[in-house]
Design an enzyme around this catalytic site. Structure first.
Site, PDB file in Angstrom:
ATOM      1  N   MET A 199     -38.780   7.018  46.013  1.00  0.00           N
ATOM      2  CA  MET A 199     -40.062   7.269  45.377  1.00  0.00           C
ATOM      3  C   MET A 199     -39.990   8.628  44.675  1.00  0.00           C
ATOM      4  O   MET A 199     -39.915   9.655  45.337  1.00  0.00           O
ATOM      5  CB  MET A 199     -41.176   7.273  46.424  1.00  0.00           C
ATOM      6  N   PRO A 200     -39.994   8.637  43.361  1.00  0.00           N
ATOM      7  CA  PRO A 200     -39.986   9.910  42.651  1.00  0.00           C
ATOM      8  C   PRO A 200     -41.350  10.599  42.741  1.00  0.00           C
ATOM      9  O   PRO A 200     -42.387   9.969  42.581  1.00  0.00           O
ATOM     10  CB  PRO A 200     -39.689   9.548  41.206  1.00  0.00           C
ATOM     11  N   ILE A 201     -41.301  11.884  43.015  1.00  0.00           N
ATOM     12  CA  ILE A 201     -42.502  12.715  42.986  1.00  0.00           C
ATOM     13  C   ILE A 201     -42.277  13.746  41.895  1.00  0.00           C
ATOM     14  O   ILE A 201     -41.362  14.564  41.982  1.00  0.00           O
ATOM     15  CB  ILE A 201     -42.754  13.402  44.342  1.00  0.00           C
TER      16      ILE A 201
ATOM     17  N   LYS B  75     -36.974   3.497  37.652  1.00  0.00           N
ATOM     18  CA  LYS B  75     -37.808   3.578  38.857  1.00  0.00           C
ATOM     19  C   LYS B  75     -38.978   2.599  38.758  1.00  0.00           C
ATOM     20  O   LYS B  75     -39.460   2.292  37.667  1.00  0.00           O
ATOM     21  CB  LYS B  75     -38.341   4.999  39.057  1.00  0.00           C
TER      22      LYS B  75
ATOM     23  N   VAL C 260     -45.035   9.006  41.587  1.00  0.00           N
ATOM     24  CA  VAL C 260     -46.167   9.898  41.846  1.00  0.00           C
ATOM     25  C   VAL C 260     -46.060  11.083  40.891  1.00  0.00           C
ATOM     26  O   VAL C 260     -45.005  11.703  40.782  1.00  0.00           O
ATOM     27  CB  VAL C 260     -46.139  10.421  43.304  1.00  0.00           C
TER      28      VAL C 260
END
Length: 76
Positions: free
Chosen positions: A1-3, A35, A41
């Site tokens: 999960m990229p933030i 992604k 996010v």
């Protein structure tokens, strides 16, 4: 999960511009990095310009001063 955390010196862009930034960064991470969109996010943080500094001077001070040669402030 990229933030994705973007810190901007205040004043922040208006809500419409912030939404564009969020959408653009989401699109970029989805298309360029593969992604999943629903897992991306994006957070936009507002930083007081007095809390960021270059060469020993706050961004606020630099913004309000006249400079000489690459952010060197005149003696006060």
């Amino acid at each position: 999960m990229p933030i994705i955390n973007v810190r901007l010196a205040s004043p922040m862009p208006d809500d419409e511009k912030c939404q564009e930034i969020i959408a653009d960064l989401t699109d970029y991470f989805e298309t360029k990095l593969g992604k999943k969109r629903e897992r991306i996010v994006v957070m936009l943080d507002e930083i007081n310009p007095n809390h960021i500094g270059f060469a020993g001077n706050s961004v606020e001070r630099i913004k309000n001063a006249e400079f000489i040669n690459n952010y060197t402030l005149k003696d006060e």
